[in-house]
Design a protein around this motif. Structure first.
Motif, PDB file in Angstrom:
ATOM      1  N   VAL A 174      -8.878  85.849 -24.067  1.00 46.43           N
ATOM      2  CA  VAL A 174      -8.566  87.061 -24.832  1.00 46.43           C
ATOM      3  C   VAL A 174      -9.706  88.072 -24.827  1.00 46.43           C
ATOM      4  O   VAL A 174      -9.481  89.258 -24.542  1.00 46.43           O
ATOM      5  N   PRO A 175     -10.970  87.682 -25.114  1.00 48.05           N
ATOM      6  CA  PRO A 175     -12.034  88.702 -25.154  1.00 48.05           C
ATOM      7  C   PRO A 175     -12.212  89.460 -23.844  1.00 48.05           C
ATOM      8  O   PRO A 175     -12.531  90.656 -23.856  1.00 48.05           O
ATOM      9  N   LEU A 178      -9.204  92.077 -23.452  1.00 53.50           N
ATOM     10  CA  LEU A 178      -9.201  93.232 -24.345  1.00 53.50           C
ATOM     11  C   LEU A 178     -10.026  94.361 -23.747  1.00 53.50           C
ATOM     12  O   LEU A 178     -11.085  94.137 -23.173  1.00 53.50           O
ATOM     13  N   LEU A 210     -10.847  91.132 -33.911  1.00 55.64           N
ATOM     14  CA  LEU A 210     -10.725  89.914 -33.116  1.00 55.64           C
ATOM     15  C   LEU A 210     -11.387  88.731 -33.809  1.00 55.64           C
ATOM     16  O   LEU A 210     -10.864  87.618 -33.817  1.00 55.64           O
ATOM     17  N   ASN A 211     -12.537  88.959 -34.387  1.00 55.83           N
ATOM     18  CA  ASN A 211     -13.373  87.884 -34.917  1.00 55.83           C
ATOM     19  C   ASN A 211     -13.176  87.707 -36.424  1.00 55.83           C
ATOM     20  O   ASN A 211     -12.627  88.589 -37.088  1.00 55.83           O
ATOM     21  N   GLU A 223     -17.038  92.610 -30.322  1.00 52.87           N
ATOM     22  CA  GLU A 223     -15.856  93.284 -29.774  1.00 52.87           C
ATOM     23  C   GLU A 223     -15.355  94.406 -30.671  1.00 52.87           C
ATOM     24  O   GLU A 223     -14.827  95.420 -30.185  1.00 52.87           O
ATOM     25  N   GLU A 224     -15.489  94.226 -31.970  1.00 53.68           N
ATOM     26  CA  GLU A 224     -15.042  95.278 -32.893  1.00 53.68           C
ATOM     27  C   GLU A 224     -15.800  96.580 -32.648  1.00 53.68           C
ATOM     28  O   GLU A 224     -15.191  97.651 -32.475  1.00 53.68           O
ATOM     29  N   MET A 266      -4.827  91.133 -31.968  1.00 51.66           N
ATOM     30  CA  MET A 266      -5.569  91.009 -30.722  1.00 51.66           C
ATOM     31  C   MET A 266      -5.015  89.937 -29.788  1.00 51.66           C
ATOM     32  O   MET A 266      -5.246  89.990 -28.578  1.00 51.66           O
ATOM     33  N   TYR A 267      -4.279  88.970 -30.334  1.00 56.73           N
ATOM     34  CA  TYR A 267      -3.764  87.898 -29.476  1.00 56.73           C
ATOM     35  C   TYR A 267      -2.475  87.334 -30.066  1.00 56.73           C
ATOM     36  O   TYR A 267      -2.095  87.647 -31.206  1.00 56.73           O
ATOM     37  N   GLN A 270      -2.212  85.492 -33.559  1.00 54.35           N
ATOM     38  CA  GLN A 270      -2.647  86.362 -34.653  1.00 54.35           C
ATOM     39  C   GLN A 270      -1.481  87.207 -35.156  1.00 54.35           C
ATOM     40  O   GLN A 270      -1.420  87.556 -36.338  1.00 54.35           O
TER      41      GLN A 270
END
Length: 334
Positions: A174-175, A178, A210-211, A223-224, A266-267, A270
């Motif tokens: 995922v990371p 994105l 995401l986190n 990522e944010e 984000m995924y 979620q």
């Protein structure tokens, strides 16, 4: 009056055929737009019988008969037959499911159907008969000539609309999948679709981090700050009503849900975990960004309960109802 909806059969060994039959049986109380099933007349008839439904299932050779017949019988287009066994998927059934999906989509693209509603498939079984797509959403993007990033999955129920920005991939990937561009492209598609297909004049979007704790200032990931916040700022600059990134564990509370029309996650899980916790029996998977309307019940084939008359038809009925409403809005407003 719009054209009828095209319903794909799904895997004939799963619960799709029986909840389609149940949808027709409840057509009046649910206020459903007329629909026809693409193939599998014998499968539908046996599935109806397994639920104790005494309903007429009629084969049609021409779509012009679908709407006229709908009030008195469930119309099924095509001559495909298959002796499916509930709970026992096989390659022949997968081939029928694939043919049904392709034909239903073809009619929607031609305009002879106002929308396509897809019953659940078994992706691994379909892969054995030549299906080369991660899921039905990606299949629809490909046949519609779109880049897959422009076919956006939204899960919609009475309590929540949620969009997973990455879908069928490992969590570890995922990371890297994105990007600022992905978030911006998909947010624009969601906003346009909410206005066009759901009648929300000024859509409000909320974006998950995401986190944990949305990164907490970089302590739990960057990522944010590096990806998500710049995308949100760009979209705000374009006039979108969009907030975030929000900690995902707080975004789905009753109070928070009142502040937005759709949440961008984000995924996959979620988005799907809160949707299924809130609206499992009425959750609809709708594909945004397509030139055609497509909905599906937000659950799988449930082979373990197929043919036992216990599968809840609520999500299929909701998918049929939503498809009809979306198709009518498109017909009225272009």
């Amino acid at each position: 009056m719009i054209a009828p909806l095209a319903v794909s059969l799904g895997d004939p060994a799963g619960i799709g055929p029986e909840i389609i039959a149940e949808g027709w049986a409840r057509r009046r109380e649910a206020g459903l737009t007329p629909f026809f099933v693409s193939g599998g007349v014998d499968v539908i008839a046996r599935a109806a019988h397994s639920r104790g439904l005494d309903i007429p299932v009629e084969r049609i050779a021409d779509l012009s008969d679908a709407c006229a017949m709908f009030e008195t019988a469930l119309p099924v287009l095509g001559a495909e037959e298959h002796g499916a066994t509930f709970g026992a998927p096989d390659d022949h059934g997968a081939a029928l499911a694939l043919h049904s999906l392709a034909e239903a989509t073809r009619h929607a693209l031609l305009g002879s159907a106002a929308a396509v509603v897809t019953a659940p498939i078994a992706k691994a079984r379909l892969a054995r008969v030549g299906f080369e797509h991660p899921g039905q959403t990606e299949f629809l993007a490909d046949v519609c000539g779109l880049e897959r990033e422009d076919a956006v999955m939204m899960l919609a129920g009475p309590s929540l609309r949620a969009v997973p920005l990455t879908v069928h991939c490992a969590l570890a990937d995922v990371p890297t999948r994105l990007s600022q561009d992905l978030i911006e492209r998909r947010a624009r598609i969601v906003a346009r679709a909410l206005a066009r297909d759901f009648g929300i004049a000024a859509p409000r979007l909320a974006v998950c981090g995401l986190n944990p704790h949305a990164g907490e200032g970089g302590r739990f990931g960057d990522e944010e700050a590096r990806i998500i916040e710049p995308a949100i700022e760009t979209l705000r600059g374009e006039g979108l009503s969009i907030t975030g990134p929000h900690p995902a564990d707080a975004l789905f509370t009753p109070r928070a849900r009142r502040t937005y029309d759709a949440a961008l996650a984000m995924y996959h899980d979620q988005a799907l975990v809160p949707l299924k916790a809130l609206d499992f029996d009425e959750g609809v998977n709708v594909t945004l960004g397509l030139p055609i309307v497509r909905t599906s019940p937000d659950h799988g084939t449930a082979f373990d309960i197929a043919g036992k008359a216990v599968a809840d038809p609520g999500a299929m009925i909701a998918a049929l109802k939503m498809a009809g409403e979306m198709a009518k809005r498109r017909a009225e407003h272009g």
